[in-house]
Scaffold this motif. Structure first.
Motif, short mmCIF file in Angstrom:
data_model
loop_
_atom_site.label_atom_id
_atom_site.label_comp_id
_atom_site.label_asym_id
_atom_site.label_seq_id
_atom_site.Cartn_x
_atom_site.Cartn_y
_atom_site.Cartn_z
N VAL A 53 48.56 45.00 90.73
CA VAL A 53 49.71 45.04 89.89
C VAL A 53 49.31 44.70 88.75
O VAL A 53 48.61 43.59 88.41
N ASP A 54 49.69 45.68 87.56
CA ASP A 54 49.32 45.30 86.22
C ASP A 54 50.59 45.63 85.32
O ASP A 54 51.77 45.97 85.78
N ALA A 55 50.36 45.74 84.06
CA ALA A 55 51.36 46.04 83.30
C ALA A 55 52.06 47.58 83.30
O ALA A 55 53.16 47.82 83.09
N GLU A 60 39.24 45.16 91.36
CA GLU A 60 39.72 46.59 91.91
C GLU A 60 38.99 47.02 93.05
O GLU A 60 39.50 47.56 94.14
N GLU A 61 37.59 46.36 93.45
CA GLU A 61 36.96 46.69 94.67
C GLU A 61 37.50 45.81 95.77
O GLU A 61 37.16 46.14 96.86
N LEU A 92 48.87 37.31 97.05
CA LEU A 92 48.78 37.71 95.65
C LEU A 92 47.99 37.03 94.91
O LEU A 92 47.72 35.64 94.98
N CYS A 93 46.82 37.52 94.23
CA CYS A 93 45.71 37.00 93.61
C CYS A 93 45.70 36.98 92.08
O CYS A 93 45.19 38.27 91.66
N PRO A 94 45.97 36.29 91.34
CA PRO A 94 46.31 36.53 90.02
C PRO A 94 44.92 36.38 89.10
O PRO A 94 44.22 35.74 89.70
N TYR A 95 44.93 37.50 88.15
CA TYR A 95 43.60 37.36 87.27
C TYR A 95 44.24 37.02 85.88
O TYR A 95 45.12 37.90 85.56
#
Length: 291
Positions: free
Chosen positions: A132-134, A125-126, A108-111
């Motif tokens: 996984v977002d809101a 996204e690429e 899992l890579c948080p941004y």
């Protein structure tokens, strides 16, 4: 937190590598007892150079648990990463799925969508097949790592004022000594000292040895100062065809040089441009720990 707690409930090994501020928040939310069951790493230190995250953070943890599903949180891109660092971060993100092909792991890579440039979020996204977002979990319609890797493999901008030397067996009786001395003397005059000066000397020697063995037998070293760093690059006629070169963990059975892995492990930032016409490997060393 749900990702971590689900892993602990399933008795799966869990590692978290995020910048120190977020690491403290996660440690506090977990509590002392649960935190002791999670491998917690400051990504600002462990992943200062994005090129060492796969071998020394992600694979290093997963390889401790063969045959077991592992969960890893890795945040390599955070507000404050420089424009010079970002292409290396983007390249790293594009390589993770390749590095873990066939392995039982979820990463899992948080941004930080509030503080990162929107372009960074679009790039994510690429490089990630699932977002996984809101709005929930969805497959990324823009996932295209080959395109990202091509975009990251661009010619590096030339330095403005570099000290330069050519080396090769036909030019010097002991070219590696000449390369080490040339690079170390310049770096010492620029303020690099102690172990970090030794690291620079070793990296310069390893990359030059690769040139002599695999890059046509000669090369060019350039070294200069840039934004509080000593920077040098090695250019030769070699062509790196493995996109994960330098990011495979050390294999004790491997024969020959591990020069590019050593470079990633010791440098504060590494950039590589490679193609049929040759390869340039650029390495950054912070002076006094300041980028």
């Amino acid at each position: 937190m749900p990702f971590i707690l689900e892993g602990l409930a399933a008795e799966e090994p869990v590692a978290v590598a995020v910048p120190r501020g977020n690491l403290n928040l996660i440690r506090e939310a977990l509590g002392e007892r649960a935190a002791a069951e999670v491998r917690l790493l400051d990504m600002g230190e462990a992943g200062r150079n994005p090129g060492r995250i796969i071998p020394s953070v992600l694979r290093a943890f997963a390889d401790l648990h063969p045959g077991t599903h592992v969960r890893i949180i890795g945040e390599p891109i955070w507000p404050g990463r420089s424009a010079t660092e970002y292409p290396a971060c983007l390249q790293h993100e594009a390589l993770i799925n390749l590095a873990f092909a066939g392995r039982d792991a979820t990463i899992l890579c948080p941004y930080d969508v509030e503080r990162l440039d929107p372009v960074v979020i679009k790039d994510a996204e690429e490089t990630h097949p699932v977002i996984v977002d809101a709005s929930g979990t969805r497959t990324s319609s823009r996932y295209e790592v080959d395109h990202v890797l091509r975009e990251c493999n661009q010619p590096l901008p030339p330095p403005e004022d570099a000290a330069t030397m050519r080396y090769g067996h036909d030019l010097h009786p002991d070219p590696l000594t000449r390369v080490r001395d040339f690079a170390a003397e310049y770096a010492a005059r620029s303020g690099l000292s102690g172990d970090r000066l030794d690291d620079l000397r070793l990296v310069a020697s390893e990359l030059a040895a690769n040139s002599l063995d695999h890059g046509g037998g000669s090369g060019v070293l350039r070294i200069w100062r840039e934004d509080g760093r000593v920077v040098f690059d090695i250019g030769d006629a070699g062509h790196i065809t493995d996109p994960l070169a330098g990011r495979h963990p050390a294999d004790t059975h491997q024969l020959g040089s591990r020069g590019l892995l050593v470079t990633h492990l010791l440098g504060d930032l590494v950039r590589v441009h490679t193609g049929p016409a040759g390869t340039t490997t650029r390495v950054y060393f912070d002076v006094n720990g300041d980028a």
